[in-house]
Design an enzyme around this catalytic site. Sequence first.
Site, PDB file in Angstrom:
ATOM      1  N   LYS A 125      -0.612 -11.334 -11.035  1.00  7.05           N
ATOM      2  CA  LYS A 125      -1.716 -11.931 -11.788  1.00  7.05           C
ATOM      3  C   LYS A 125      -1.286 -13.282 -12.363  1.00  7.05           C
ATOM      4  CE  LYS A 125      -4.013  -7.730 -13.403  1.00  7.05           C
ATOM      5  NZ  LYS A 125      -5.277  -7.962 -12.675  1.00  7.05           N
ATOM      6  N   ARG A 154      -7.188   2.094  -8.309  1.00  3.48           N
ATOM      7  CA  ARG A 154      -7.815   2.995  -7.338  1.00  3.48           C
ATOM      8  C   ARG A 154      -6.771   3.823  -6.586  1.00  3.48           C
ATOM      9  NH1 ARG A 154     -10.532  -2.106  -4.361  1.00  3.48           N
ATOM     10  NH2 ARG A 154     -10.356  -2.867  -6.504  1.00  3.48           N
TER      11      ARG A 154
HETATM   12  N1  BES Z   1      -6.637  -3.864 -14.162  1.00  2.00           N
HETATM   13  C1  BES Z   1      -7.314  -4.701 -13.241  1.00  2.00           C
HETATM   14  C2  BES Z   1      -8.782  -4.906 -13.581  1.00  2.00           C
HETATM   15  C3  BES Z   1      -9.078  -5.592 -14.876  1.00  2.00           C
HETATM   16  C4  BES Z   1      -9.398  -6.928 -14.895  1.00  2.00           C
HETATM   17  C5  BES Z   1      -9.100  -4.887 -16.049  1.00  2.00           C
HETATM   18  C6  BES Z   1      -9.707  -7.548 -16.094  1.00  2.00           C
HETATM   19  C7  BES Z   1      -9.398  -5.503 -17.240  1.00  2.00           C
HETATM   20  C8  BES Z   1      -9.706  -6.836 -17.271  1.00  2.00           C
HETATM   21  C9  BES Z   1      -7.236  -4.133 -11.836  1.00  2.00           C
HETATM   22  O1  BES Z   1      -6.115  -3.391 -11.559  1.00  2.00           O
HETATM   23  C10 BES Z   1      -7.258  -5.306 -10.908  1.00  2.00           C
HETATM   24  O2  BES Z   1      -6.361  -6.098 -10.984  1.00  2.00           O
HETATM   25  N2  BES Z   1      -8.280  -5.415 -10.071  1.00  2.00           N
HETATM   26  C11 BES Z   1      -8.396  -6.507  -9.176  1.00  2.00           C
HETATM   27  C12 BES Z   1      -8.925  -5.974  -7.869  1.00  2.00           C
HETATM   28  C13 BES Z   1      -8.852  -6.975  -6.745  1.00  2.00           C
HETATM   29  C14 BES Z   1      -7.409  -7.233  -6.365  1.00  2.00           C
HETATM   30  C15 BES Z   1      -9.611  -6.421  -5.578  1.00  2.00           C
HETATM   31  C16 BES Z   1      -9.354  -7.522  -9.782  1.00  2.00           C
HETATM   32  O3  BES Z   1     -10.324  -7.125 -10.426  1.00  2.00           O
HETATM   33  O4  BES Z   1      -9.113  -8.704  -9.634  1.00  2.00           O
HETATM   34 ZN    ZN Z   2      -4.475  -4.594 -10.937  1.00  3.13          ZN
END
Ligand code: BES
Ligand code: ZN
Length: 491
Positions: free
Chosen positions: A270, A344
């Site tokens: 991230k 997931r």
């Molecule tokens: N934990 C994140 C989602 C999230 C984003 C929670 C902002 C709280 C605030 C999750 O694990 C994630 O990173 N999801 C990705 C999915 C993508 C790689 C398909 C996302 O939302 O960017």
């Molecule tokens: Zn994530």
Amino acid sequence: MQIKIETSPVEQLSLDALAVICFESDENPPPLVAAQNGWLQEILTSGEFTGKLYETVVLHRPQGVAAKRLVVIGGGKRATFSPVEARRVAGSLVRYLKAKGVHTLGLLPNQADAPTVTAIAEGTVLGAWEADKYKSDPKKNDKRIDSFVLSLPTAATPEIQQAFEQGRIIGEAQNLTRDLVNEPANKLLPSDLVAAARTMASSYNLECEVLDTDAMTKLGMGSLLGVAQGSSNPPFLIVLKYQPATTTGTDHLALVGKGVTFDTGGLSIKPSDGMEKMKYDMAGAAAVIGAMRALAQLKPSIPVTGYIPTVENMINGNAQRPGDIVTALSGKTIEVLNTDAEGRLILADALTYANRNGATHIVDAATLTGAIGVALGHHNMGAFTNNEAFLAKFMNASRAAGEKAWQLPMDEEYKDYLKSAFADLPNIGGRHGGSITAAWFLREFADPTPWIHLDIASTAWLDDGKGWLSKGPSGVAVRSFVQLALDWNHA
Ligand code: BES
Ligand code: ZN
Ligand code: ZN
């Protein structure tokens, strides 16, 4: 904070502050307020008070009451005042007045039916919570309401007493959830989440089983373990069981919560901007722990089991790589195209495990996708299902509990976004409909059991405080979970 119902005459309550609710263009303002020598007329005329929701004015040394202050709070339009507003009015009073050094607070409500009384108790308890655990200023404890009384003219019926107690229990459970979510990731590893679940379970007589790496390896939870392998802190699957004394049917509700104690994104890392927020990636897990505590006290007639997969999504030399293929507990193979879509992956194995252990209905809560915030903003959880009747039941419970959820579509067409050339399915779809593909991924492991997925990524954390709620963890989903179980055989 102590909260209770008080039936001795309201004039005699010796309190730092006594609050009453006035509505916009109120034909019948509370007599207590009308008796203050034209004060109400004056603040209405001057425009200092109009009755708008949560608007607050304070009168010191009021006439005819023992309380030191008389507080008038706006209830908005009388016709649209519901438990939702009552909850927020109570929370706003607590937050506004504790900042002013009030320690004992009373509220004379405009109505005292069971749902309103529950909401007031909840709002009071929730309003008192602050995200200040790690602030060392010793004065922080001075700004605290020590006791709250709900003033009723006559002795409360057992129904009203119970409604109030229920609100307190649920509010406190939601605050437990917020405590857990508030912990930074160095203070709350997966093993700490296990300890918190165990402590809660032993205090409230729930059964708690914990699967460790060995147990999960033997079972074949390759999807969960693939995420965990990048951290030196081991993963767990926590199982919390509530069993009613007598069961009336064969239904068995499973609550599943995403427990990623920190989400770096893994190798699909991230951006550093905002990464600190990923300590709240276990808000689904915390909601399940909070809900299970409330259920242990409120004793619904349906058995409920909580399943909490908990891992840290980190990047050591053994971290999962994009392109890795893992085999889930269900036997399906997954191509991990993005290591940041880890929620997931751990939920997949938890859902299969719930299914194998007798769940007839499953609800999961997960901070699953950033995309849900793009779709719905910060006010509604995203709701997804494979069973419309079950979702309708959930929506009723959620609404009654004063939480908001909005259904997103799960047409078969969206499933086509999940195509892998090398495994049964990939863990991400394309750029569009990200929350829906995430839900479809989960559904592959939940089917055919009636299932609801709640994406709480944009509702579990409040960037800005509200008048009735501090900023930080919201404790969302707890009240919906609890209400769903309580209403099971009635709605
Ligand atoms: N934990 C994140 C989602 C999230 C984003 C929670 C902002 C709280 C605030 C999750 O694990 C994630 O990173 N999801 C990705 C999915 C993508 C790689 C398909 C996302 O939302 O960017
Ligand atoms: Zn994530
Ligand atoms: Zn995550």
